[in-house]
Design an enzyme around this catalytic site. Structure first.
Site, PDB file in Angstrom:
ATOM      1  N   GLU A  74      13.069  50.939 -29.436  1.00 51.99           N
ATOM      2  CA  GLU A  74      13.971  52.082 -29.579  1.00 51.99           C
ATOM      3  C   GLU A  74      13.233  53.399 -29.297  1.00 51.99           C
ATOM      4  O   GLU A  74      13.773  54.289 -28.629  1.00 51.99           O
ATOM      5  CB  GLU A  74      14.594  52.081 -30.985  1.00 51.99           C
ATOM      6  CG  GLU A  74      15.439  53.287 -31.336  1.00 51.99           C
ATOM      7  CD  GLU A  74      16.579  53.592 -30.353  1.00 51.99           C
ATOM      8  OE1 GLU A  74      16.877  52.757 -29.511  1.00 51.99           O
ATOM      9  OE2 GLU A  74      17.120  54.712 -30.430  1.00 51.99           O
TER      10      GLU A  74
ATOM     11  N   ASN B 229      35.948  68.107 -46.509  1.00 52.95           N
ATOM     12  CA  ASN B 229      34.950  67.578 -45.591  1.00 52.95           C
ATOM     13  C   ASN B 229      33.929  66.856 -46.464  1.00 52.95           C
ATOM     14  O   ASN B 229      33.432  67.439 -47.426  1.00 52.95           O
ATOM     15  CB  ASN B 229      34.306  68.771 -44.852  1.00 52.95           C
ATOM     16  CG  ASN B 229      33.350  68.323 -43.784  1.00 52.95           C
ATOM     17  OD1 ASN B 229      33.162  67.131 -43.569  1.00 52.95           O
ATOM     18  ND2 ASN B 229      32.755  69.285 -43.101  1.00 52.95           N
ATOM     19  N   GLY B 230      33.650  65.579 -46.177  1.00 54.03           N
ATOM     20  CA  GLY B 230      32.694  64.834 -47.002  1.00 54.03           C
ATOM     21  C   GLY B 230      33.292  63.499 -47.415  1.00 54.03           C
ATOM     22  O   GLY B 230      34.290  63.054 -46.851  1.00 54.03           O
TER      23      GLY B 230
ATOM     24  N   HIS C   9      -1.726  39.694 -21.897  1.00 55.22           N
ATOM     25  CA  HIS C   9      -1.118  38.799 -20.915  1.00 55.22           C
ATOM     26  C   HIS C   9      -0.626  39.536 -19.680  1.00 55.22           C
ATOM     27  O   HIS C   9       0.179  39.000 -18.922  1.00 55.22           O
ATOM     28  CB  HIS C   9       0.009  37.994 -21.584  1.00 55.22           C
ATOM     29  CG  HIS C   9      -0.488  37.192 -22.746  1.00 55.22           C
ATOM     30  ND1 HIS C   9      -1.168  36.011 -22.600  1.00 55.22           N
ATOM     31  CD2 HIS C   9      -0.471  37.456 -24.069  1.00 55.22           C
ATOM     32  CE1 HIS C   9      -1.533  35.560 -23.791  1.00 55.22           C
ATOM     33  NE2 HIS C   9      -1.120  36.419 -24.703  1.00 55.22           N
TER      34      HIS C   9
ATOM     35  N   LYS D  17      14.310  56.059 -26.348  1.00 52.99           N
ATOM     36  CA  LYS D  17      14.596  57.463 -26.653  1.00 52.99           C
ATOM     37  C   LYS D  17      13.799  58.368 -25.725  1.00 52.99           C
ATOM     38  O   LYS D  17      14.318  59.318 -25.182  1.00 52.99           O
ATOM     39  CB  LYS D  17      14.233  57.727 -28.125  1.00 52.99           C
ATOM     40  CG  LYS D  17      15.043  58.735 -28.820  1.00 52.99           C
ATOM     41  CD  LYS D  17      16.309  58.189 -29.442  1.00 52.99           C
ATOM     42  CE  LYS D  17      17.181  57.443 -28.487  1.00 52.99           C
ATOM     43  NZ  LYS D  17      18.283  56.736 -29.046  1.00 52.99           N
TER      44      LYS D  17
ATOM     45  N   TRP E  49      37.828  63.876 -38.857  1.00 52.86           N
ATOM     46  CA  TRP E  49      37.085  62.768 -38.230  1.00 52.86           C
ATOM     47  C   TRP E  49      37.219  61.641 -39.244  1.00 52.86           C
ATOM     48  O   TRP E  49      36.638  61.693 -40.323  1.00 52.86           O
ATOM     49  CB  TRP E  49      35.634  63.194 -38.030  1.00 52.86           C
ATOM     50  CG  TRP E  49      34.686  62.088 -37.688  1.00 52.86           C
ATOM     51  CD1 TRP E  49      33.982  61.308 -38.574  1.00 52.86           C
ATOM     52  CD2 TRP E  49      34.311  61.623 -36.392  1.00 52.86           C
ATOM     53  NE1 TRP E  49      33.205  60.411 -37.892  1.00 52.86           N
ATOM     54  CE2 TRP E  49      33.386  60.581 -36.555  1.00 52.86           C
ATOM     55  CE3 TRP E  49      34.677  62.006 -35.100  1.00 52.86           C
ATOM     56  CZ2 TRP E  49      32.814  59.901 -35.490  1.00 52.86           C
ATOM     57  CZ3 TRP E  49      34.094  61.319 -34.035  1.00 52.86           C
ATOM     58  CH2 TRP E  49      33.186  60.286 -34.232  1.00 52.86           C
TER      59      TRP E  49
ATOM     60  N   ARG F  57      32.895  69.402 -32.266  1.00 52.54           N
ATOM     61  CA  ARG F  57      32.334  68.435 -33.204  1.00 52.54           C
ATOM     62  C   ARG F  57      32.997  67.067 -33.107  1.00 52.54           C
ATOM     63  O   ARG F  57      32.511  66.102 -33.675  1.00 52.54           O
ATOM     64  CB  ARG F  57      32.514  68.936 -34.643  1.00 52.54           C
ATOM     65  CG  ARG F  57      31.812  70.225 -34.954  1.00 52.54           C
ATOM     66  CD  ARG F  57      32.488  70.932 -36.105  1.00 52.54           C
ATOM     67  NE  ARG F  57      32.614  70.088 -37.276  1.00 52.54           N
ATOM     68  CZ  ARG F  57      31.831  70.160 -38.346  1.00 52.54           C
ATOM     69  NH1 ARG F  57      30.868  71.036 -38.379  1.00 52.54           N
ATOM     70  NH2 ARG F  57      32.001  69.368 -39.355  1.00 52.54           N
TER      71      ARG F  57
ATOM     72  N   GLU G 272      15.046  58.121 -21.929  1.00 59.22           N
ATOM     73  CA  GLU G 272      16.377  58.646 -21.589  1.00 59.22           C
ATOM     74  C   GLU G 272      16.450  60.168 -21.611  1.00 59.22           C
ATOM     75  O   GLU G 272      17.224  60.748 -20.862  1.00 59.22           O
ATOM     76  CB  GLU G 272      17.484  58.021 -22.449  1.00 59.22           C
ATOM     77  CG  GLU G 272      17.541  58.440 -23.900  1.00 59.22           C
ATOM     78  CD  GLU G 272      18.761  57.859 -24.637  1.00 59.22           C
ATOM     79  OE1 GLU G 272      18.623  57.552 -25.827  1.00 59.22           O
ATOM     80  OE2 GLU G 272      19.829  57.728 -24.036  1.00 59.22           O
TER      81      GLU G 272
HETATM   82  C1  AGP Z   1      21.204  55.621 -26.930  1.00 57.53           C
HETATM   83  O1  AGP Z   1      20.448  56.750 -27.116  1.00 57.53           O
HETATM   84  C2  AGP Z   1      22.007  55.536 -25.724  1.00 57.53           C
HETATM   85  N1  AGP Z   1      22.651  56.708 -25.402  1.00 57.53           N
HETATM   86  C3  AGP Z   1      22.724  54.219 -25.459  1.00 57.53           C
HETATM   87  O2  AGP Z   1      21.737  53.258 -25.338  1.00 57.53           O
HETATM   88  C4  AGP Z   1      23.789  53.713 -26.450  1.00 57.53           C
HETATM   89  O3  AGP Z   1      23.183  53.328 -27.649  1.00 57.53           O
HETATM   90  C5  AGP Z   1      24.536  52.538 -25.815  1.00 57.53           C
HETATM   91  O4  AGP Z   1      25.193  52.976 -24.661  1.00 57.53           O
HETATM   92  C6  AGP Z   1      25.517  51.886 -26.744  1.00 57.53           C
HETATM   93  O5  AGP Z   1      26.543  52.751 -27.128  1.00 57.53           O
HETATM   94  P1  AGP Z   1      27.486  52.388 -28.322  1.00 57.53           P
HETATM   95  O6  AGP Z   1      26.655  52.280 -29.550  1.00 57.53           O
HETATM   96  O7  AGP Z   1      28.458  53.526 -28.386  1.00 57.53           O
HETATM   97  O8  AGP Z   1      28.160  51.096 -28.012  1.00 57.53           O
END
Ligand code: AGP
Length: 607
Positions: free
Chosen positions: A480, A100-101, A503, A484, A74, A27, A487
């Protein structure tokens, strides 16, 4: 998110505690500690760093005993250090607590305890719990804990042992998981099932506001009113890998489901008397007036959060904002001066390009505010001010809960800056804050109806290209959503401002091309609808995201996902959930390694 373990029985507690903590290492944590009751006293050992550091430091002869609690931390309140590690105790060391919390009202409680003469050793929110139990203790440990919990706001999973009670451990929970493992003449606690799976598969899952008393041979559970609770024993059938993911198939899915809690933990502690209190970043009205401009610098998903940040800060506070990709910014000889305010966004706080940009701006004398998820990270140490996203560790490479909590931090800053600059009427401020408080609940609502995303994914996962379109904040959210998808599913994807289609990009649309059209901005709805018609006319398969009630869209598209009605400004948080789920289900359908996509690292610490 920290890890908790605890043991009461006839065996030595220490090896069981260390073993359990090791099972929670996945974790993420920055320090660890244990407390063991030897029948007379409680002995504690704790250390910053990996568990091996703690193990080297432990004097095994001193830490003997068959009752104990352990913790991996953490950091949230206070940097990672030996002192801030758990367990925490009252002044005499008679009461030891692991937590935790987040105790949201700990500042108030700490001031009160200090007035009562209590001295604090650490910077943590948890330490107030140990002192409060001491304050209320008059021989009845459970009563003292109940009185303490009555005054605590926030989330907790707590494990408590006390010198005067060598045969009992008391645990409690609210909004943080806690599981009780049932053995034969011995019992266990853990924040997560993997910690105790080796010893037992019979567990109780504690519910909110329940308190449990663990003895060697029995477990008693009561509710907040002290009434006895009868619980069903749950037989865990997960293997270790499934248990680490809390029963979810992947960390990414688990982390998406943690978003309502992450949002709540990030927002609620920063609200006091119906105002946003960003004690962590003390920027004055004068500094904002003198700033001239704000520059947001980040990479990847954090950059996309920054794009939303630009819209909202400019709209509310009316301060010009530039948003920059760190790897570009650092080499373009940017115009930065000592009055500028720089917002650095980084989940990990270790991204090489982002860090280089921070250092450049610092050299120019600018004021640096960091938004990061990792206490003690390089970004957090080098920035002038830090606003933490209290999302807990993010393990999946694809960022989910870090993104939505980054958005929330930017909303809080925008509202706070607008207020300081006198650019938002009081009534509007209050309404906006009220709506912000609803975001955790609204995201939960979307999670509850995720089947539609799975259906859309099943219909489109074979596509070669998937386009995302939107206007205004929908465009920012589209960027975003598209990242997602690409990747984790390896499908080619692009995000376009819907008005830009004509365009050039529209030439790429052919029969069956999936287009995810975001149409949540009320003022731009008709315009976006026209763009949807354009792609539809070229044969696109359109999946739309719209706001509940905007049913006109159904006539123009193939599928619609509705998000709850909220302010235009807040829709990127809500939209993030279906877009993350869509990417997730597409990747699963394609059989991809969702949590560890090819060629990617969680933290990009090299250029
Ligand atoms: C997001 O899903 C990516 N894994 C990647 O774009 C990430 O957000 C980017 O590398 C920045 O990382 P950071 O927020 O730890 O700086």
């Amino acid at each position: 998110m920290c890890g908790i373990v605890g043991y009461i029985g006839d065996r030595q507690a220490l090896p069981i505690l260390i073993d359990g903590l090791k099972k929670l290492e996945y974790r993420g944590y920055d320090s660890a500690g244990v407390a063991v009751h030897n029948g007379m006293n409680i002995n504690i050992n704790k250390a910053k760093g990996r568990l091996t550091v703690l193990e080297q430091r432990i004097n095994r002869d001193e830490l003997t005993g068959t009752l104990g609690i352990g913790h991996t931390r953490w950091a949230t309140h206070g940097e990672p250090s030996d002192i801030n590690s758990h367990p925490h105790t009252n002044q005499s060391g008679d009461i030891a607590v692991v937590h935790n919390g987040i105790i949201e009202n700990y500042m108030k409680l700490k001031s009160w305890l200090q007035r009562e003469g209590y001295a604090f050793a650490s910077e943590t929110d948890t330490e107030v719990v140990a002192h409060m139990i001491n304050y209320y203790y008059n021989g009845d440990l459970v009563e003292a804990i109940r009185n303490t919990l009555d005054r605590i706001d926030g989330s907790y999973a707590l494990g408590v042992i006390a010198k005067q009670h060598p045969d009992c451990m008391v645990v409690a929970r609210k909004d943080s998981p806690l599981v009780i493992g049932l053995g034969d003449g011995e019992n266990y606690i853990a924040s997560d099932v993997p910690a105790i799976l080796k010893y037992t598969r019979k567990v109780y899952f504690l519910d909110d506001k329940e308190i449990a008393l663990l003895y060697r041979d029995k477990v008693e559970i009561i509710n907040q009113y002290g009434e006895k609770v009868e619980k069903e024993v749950f037989e865990v059938t997960w293997d270790v890998e499934a248990a680490e993911k809390g029963g979810y198939q992947h960390f990414m899915l688990k982390e998406i489901h943690e978003e309502p809690k992450a949002l709540r933990d990030t927002l609620i502690p920063r609200i006091a008397d119906d105002r946003i209190e960003l004690g962590d970043i003390s920027v004055t009205k004068e500094q904002l007036e003198k700033a001239g401009k704000i520059v947001i610098v980040a990479c990847g998903t954090a950059y996309h959060a920054g794009v939303v940040g630009k819209y909202v800060i400019e709209k509310l506070a009316r301060i010009p904002v530039d948003v920059e990709i760190a790897s570009e910014f650092r080499y373009k000889d940017p115009l930065i001066n000592e009055n500028n305010i720089i917002i650095i966004i980084s989940q990990s706080g270790e991204t090489a390009d982002t860090l280089a940009a921070l250092r450049m701006c610092k050299k120019a004398g600018a004021r640096i505010i960091a938004i990061t998820n990792v206490v003690g990270s390089t970004v957090s140490r080098e920035a002038d001010h830090v606003l933490y996203t209290w999302a807990g560790p993010e393990i999946a490479v694809a960022s989910t809960k870090a993104y939505t909590t980054q958005l929330l931090c930017l909303y809080m800053m925008a509202l706070d800056f607008a207020d300081k600059m006198g650019r938002i009427p009081e009534e509007e401020y209050r309404q906006m804050l009220e709506e912000m408080k609803r975001l955790p609940e609204l995201t939960q609502k979307i999670l509850d109806s995720k089947q539609m995303m799975q259906k859309c994914a099943d219909e489109t996962f074979n596509a070669n290209s998937i386009f995302y379109i939107g206007r205004g904040l929908d465009y920012a959210a589209a960027m975003e959503g598209s990242l997602k998808l690409k990747e984790i599913s390896y499908i080619h994807s692009e995000a376009y401002a819907a008005g830009e289609l004509k365009h050039g990009t529209i030439a790429l649309i052919e029969e069956g091309t999936p287009v995810v059209a975001l149409a949540t901005q009320r003022n731009l709805f008709e315009k976006t609808l026209n763009n949807i018609k354009e792609v539809k006319a070229r044969g696109a398969f359109v999946i739309a995201v719209a706001v509940e009630g905007d049913t006109d869209i159904e006539r123009e598209v193939d599928r619609v996902i509705y998000i709850p009605n909220t302010y235009n400004m807040f829709t990127p948080v809500l939209m993030a959930i279906p877009l993350q789920l869509y990417a997730y289900y597409v990747a699963v359908a394609k059989g991809c390694d969702v949590d560890k996509p090819r060629n990617l690292a969680k933290s990009v610490t090299v250029e």
